[in-house]
Write a protein that holds these residues in place. Sequence first.
Motif, short mmCIF file in Angstrom:
data_model
loop_
_atom_site.label_atom_id
_atom_site.label_comp_id
_atom_site.label_asym_id
_atom_site.label_seq_id
_atom_site.Cartn_x
_atom_site.Cartn_y
_atom_site.Cartn_z
N GLY A 124 12.48 10.11 6.58
CA GLY A 124 13.04 11.28 5.91
C GLY A 124 12.32 11.59 4.61
O GLY A 124 11.11 11.40 4.49
N PRO A 125 13.05 12.08 3.59
CA PRO A 125 12.41 12.58 2.37
C PRO A 125 11.59 11.54 1.63
O PRO A 125 10.60 11.89 0.97
N GLY A 126 11.96 10.27 1.71
CA GLY A 126 11.23 9.24 0.99
C GLY A 126 9.86 8.93 1.56
O GLY A 126 8.98 8.43 0.85
N THR A 127 9.66 9.23 2.83
CA THR A 127 8.38 8.94 3.49
C THR A 127 7.63 10.17 3.95
O THR A 127 6.43 10.11 4.22
N LEU A 128 8.31 11.31 4.00
CA LEU A 128 7.70 12.51 4.54
C LEU A 128 6.43 12.95 3.79
O LEU A 128 5.44 13.35 4.43
N ASP B 136 0.85 -1.20 0.00
CA ASP B 136 0.00 0.00 0.00
C ASP B 136 0.88 1.25 0.00
O ASP B 136 1.09 1.87 1.04
N PRO B 137 1.45 1.61 -1.16
CA PRO B 137 2.39 2.74 -1.20
C PRO B 137 1.76 4.09 -0.87
O PRO B 137 2.48 5.02 -0.50
N GLU B 138 0.45 4.21 -0.97
CA GLU B 138 -0.21 5.47 -0.58
C GLU B 138 -0.83 5.29 0.80
O GLU B 138 -2.01 5.57 1.03
N TRP B 139 0.01 4.89 1.73
CA TRP B 139 -0.48 4.59 3.08
C TRP B 139 -0.94 5.84 3.82
O TRP B 139 -1.71 5.73 4.78
N GLY B 140 -0.52 7.01 3.38
CA GLY B 140 -1.02 8.23 4.01
C GLY B 140 -2.52 8.37 3.84
O GLY B 140 -3.25 8.73 4.77
N SER C 90 19.16 12.44 3.11
CA SER C 90 19.23 13.68 3.89
C SER C 90 18.55 14.87 3.22
O SER C 90 18.39 15.92 3.83
N GLU C 91 18.18 14.72 1.93
CA GLU C 91 17.53 15.82 1.22
C GLU C 91 16.44 15.26 0.32
O GLU C 91 16.48 14.12 -0.11
N GLY C 92 15.45 16.10 0.03
CA GLY C 92 14.38 15.67 -0.86
C GLY C 92 13.27 16.71 -0.93
O GLY C 92 13.29 17.71 -0.20
N VAL D 167 16.69 9.83 8.88
CA VAL D 167 16.94 10.14 7.47
C VAL D 167 17.30 8.84 6.74
O VAL D 167 18.24 8.79 5.95
N LEU D 168 16.55 7.78 7.03
CA LEU D 168 16.86 6.48 6.45
C LEU D 168 16.74 6.46 4.94
O LEU D 168 17.35 5.62 4.27
#
Length: 339
Positions: free
Chosen positions: A241-245, A217-221, A267-269, A263-264
């Motif tokens: 971090g940026p991949g899940t924020l 479920d990639p749109e878990w938000g 560190s930027e995104g 930041v798993l």
Amino acid sequence: MVDKIKALRLKEPFGLENIQVTEMDDPGEPGPGEVRVRIKASSLNYHDYSVAAGHMNTEDGRIPMSDGAGVVEAVGQGVEEFTVGDHVVSTFFPTWQTGPARVADFKNTPGDGIDGYAREVVVRPTNYFTHQPRNYSHAESATLTTAGLTAWRALVVDGGIKPGSTVLVLGSGGVSVFACQLAKSLGATVFATSSSNEKLERYKNLGADHLINYEEDPEWGKTVRKLTHGRGVDHVVEVGGPGTLPQSIDAVAIGGHIALIGVLTGSEGKVPTAKLMAKQARLEGLIVGSCEYQKDLVRALEANGVKPVVDKTFAFEELADAFRYEKDGKHFGKICLEF
């Protein structure tokens, strides 16, 4: 002749293959305001792995590990907080005793800016330790320095959690699992995500109320919002971090709180700032906490009976293997070393 103790050191070029078992001089008796502690256990954190693997700058020969728990063997002149035989656990920011955040780097953090607890004995000022919770093992206590205190600060100190709150935890590392346990002890409803259905079952056994496999479920938000009837959750313990924020912002309630801890995923995104603004949510970065927060955590754990989940324990000399196990992501909760 000076007695020797065992220690682990990180040698250049840094990497897990260059963690060396060495000997060093016994630190001797404590001076005024100091305690001598026999280290019995440590626990692994992503920060420790980053230092050992050479992803963060440190000195050649650094003794790793920010977490240390053990027994007081001697106290120096003027020490009143500790006595011989006390069980103690290290503090992550020894110079940050109380009040709001005072540090923005790791130059005084054991295992990074200064030598850590991968050694048999240390002599340190009293502010480097607090008491362990009663009825905790040394390994269980060693999980509090970094992971336990981070979860506590995210939910209690910064988040102001209260009974009836809703909390979302991401993944199954030490901070997230501890946050689930603390949230349930405080009367919250917990949503947990993982890519492993087996780990989600373990979350269920800890009392998590809603389980989401984020690979399926990639749109878990959006799923979290549906499960909360469109409201979203009050608190997100954000370790990715940026991949899940972006998904965390989707999941958080209007006026909610996102504790940015890890930041798993980098560190930027990109951050959907317009959505964050529209939700009027609080996105708050944090790194562990003060000595005062740790003392509060210890008292809370003695009152609520929560104990950390220790997935696996390795011997002192097996630190490299323990880091490899951590890197593989197979663990649920904490990985510990015992000396």
